[in-house]
Design an enzyme around this catalytic site. Sequence first.
Site, mmCIF file in Angstrom:
data_model
loop_
_atom_site.group_PDB
_atom_site.id
_atom_site.type_symbol
_atom_site.label_atom_id
_atom_site.label_comp_id
_atom_site.label_asym_id
_atom_site.label_seq_id
_atom_site.Cartn_x
_atom_site.Cartn_y
_atom_site.Cartn_z
ATOM 1 N N ASN A 1 1.600 -68.600 -20.117
ATOM 2 C CA ASN A 1 1.413 -67.553 -21.116
ATOM 3 C C ASN A 1 2.715 -66.659 -21.126
ATOM 4 O O ASN A 1 3.448 -66.758 -20.236
ATOM 5 C CB ASN A 1 0.281 -66.708 -20.631
ATOM 6 C CG ASN A 1 0.566 -65.969 -19.386
ATOM 7 O OD1 ASN A 1 0.440 -66.939 -18.485
ATOM 8 N ND2 ASN A 1 0.953 -64.971 -19.178
ATOM 9 N N ASP B 1 -4.127 -65.222 -21.968
ATOM 10 C CA ASP B 1 -3.739 -66.189 -20.993
ATOM 11 C C ASP B 1 -3.934 -67.738 -21.377
ATOM 12 O O ASP B 1 -4.481 -68.179 -20.244
ATOM 13 C CB ASP B 1 -4.249 -65.510 -19.582
ATOM 14 C CG ASP B 1 -3.643 -66.265 -18.325
ATOM 15 O OD1 ASP B 1 -2.501 -66.822 -18.462
ATOM 16 O OD2 ASP B 1 -4.261 -66.347 -17.331
HETATM 17 CA CA CA Z 1 -1.438 -67.873 -16.730
#
Ligand code: CA
Length: 694
Positions: free
Chosen positions: A272, A315
């Site tokens: 991310n 995420d």
């Molecule tokens: Ca991550």
Amino acid sequence: MKGPVLTWAMLPAVLLFAGFSDTKHRNSSSAIEVANDPANWLMYGRTYDDQRFSPLNQINEQTVANLGLVWSQELDTTRGLEATPIVEDGVIYTTGSWNVVYAMDAKTGKMLWQYDPAIDRSRAYFLCCDAVNRGVALYRDKLYEGTLDGRLIALDKRAGTVLWSTQTTDVTQAYSITGAPRIAKGMVVIGNAGAEYGVRGYISAYDAETGKMAWRFYTVPGDPAHGFENKDVARAAKTWTGDKWKNGGGGPPWDSIAYDPALDLLYFGTGNATAWYRALRGGGDNLYTACIVAVHASTGELAWYFQPTPGDNWDYDATQMLMQADLKIGGRVRNVLMQANKNGFFYVLDRKTGEFISGAPFVSGITWATRLDSKSGRPIEIPGIGGAEPTLISPDPFGAHNWYPMAFHPATGLVYVPAKTGGQMVHMPNSKWKYDLNAQNKGLDDSYDGALYAKAAAMPAETGELLAWNPVTQKEAWHANSPVVETGGVLSTGGNLIFQGRADGMLVAYRATDGKQLWQFDAGTGIMAPPVTYTVNGVQYVTVMAGWGGGPGLFNAPGSGPVKPGYGRILTFAIGGQAKLKVLPFGPQGPPPMPQLTYDSSPQLVHRGAQIFNSSCMLCHGLNAVGGSLPDLRYSSKDMIESLDQILLDGVFAPVGMPSYKKILNAQDVKALQAYIVARARESATASPDKPKP
Ligand code: CA
């Protein structure tokens, strides 16, 4: 899927269609290029294609009932074990907690040597998900390991002595390495982790012999004042807003790396962006975060990229395993790269060009996107979902599928995925978030306690399964339900078997064709790591590491099923194995004792303590302070609770992996945490003992 039971003898006919080639990777002179010799397991995914398929069939659907333990070896840890053992000529090379490397005799379990790189345990401060490592790489006479403090170390495989060591990261930044190095063209390739702490991700290749760096590819732009490293980084900069490079950027390649020797391409997935939330980054696709990237192995120059989650907001790292296969799709054989992404979609890409071939949800209940654009593969997001308002999203940040490796079986044509359905997370961007090197930088608003939590609690419980997925039709063939949410890495074999461990400690063998369970063994401690198989003197063995921890293991979410934290070990099985496993009891039995403390327990202080706990302690000591592998703080002694200031501010336990938090906590915060821990102990002590732990 019901049908005739396939056997290894039937394989040649189907291999033509599945694209299994026994010779295509033998193009130079080293152990790694003969990785297709099924006697050994020489690479992370056994072969370059990362299919985790072994043609061995001594252990098969008829004989597996007689599979038994040959030996087990305790590894002096209660943390997670995630490594794929590498096996060559009867010797196992693997890693445990804190990067300890083990060499052992595969037939007997006898330890041949150990190497401990002596990681400063206070580095735990910068580890999101336990002091784990996914194993070593082997090339000729050397083993290679990436460490939690960012080193790449070459060891003599016979003696375990250090041949060279290089620091691959800036030690003043929050970098770590948990992934296994990979070998390509006489180079060792390694990425890094740390997006939750605000690092600038990159992947590097080093000469395997000398440790000299050959190339480095940055996955996000840095300071434009210094100029961009290359045109691909300059292009990425156009997909970012403002000066967000100051936050590091993220996008670290922390797990999957795959090499195609025929195309000379190296594939990797990236994590991310920093922070998690699009609204905090000012928008844009944020290349090359949450992205699948292909570079030319010789030079590290970009070949192509495909971003499953542009402008990620949840995420959704794209770091899950990248598997190569040659599949017959639409009447022609395609060289594909496959990924079961955290975001809930299964992707099939052309690995020469990065072209999107197909994609479909492999779990139900995805709430962030309705589908993928059929041409580009870009997700069609639900309108308004990536804004500044709190939202309830599924999959959760642990993903519909995480790093647990999947496997392919050339006879069934199926991909076997450790999948998870129904995980929910309340996402709440904190508009006041500012980058802080000393804190996690998710940008999460820890003070939010609105109605979405109640909504999340009312949703159906999450479930785990072994999913058999047809990558050509993008449809499920079958799935095997698991009693625990977290199911581990997968092995497929020529015995028509699929092996997989689970968080409840069971190692299970399923029939590859239809998912019927044929065998199981209780390893005593939860399993995350993938099993491997090999032969020594003509006898086929299966080896797996059992050790419960990692992100989900430490977080310890309720409703995860009968997970089994405990002592970590490595186990080896063969037909007729008769060894008995002795498992020592682990962890507190029954509810905690009533705390003998008279603290200020005002609701305000307890509430403040809960907020601090949620932002700084929860990921290791468990949701609601219900611990698993690491200490369950509700059982803390009076002395321990009274010494909390010495632990948190003076760092007295830093040498054993409990770092000091003096950079972000003060004496008042410690008081609030004491109040919260005591309150949680009181609640749990008074709960009915016949109910599950609250
Ligand atoms: Ca991550």
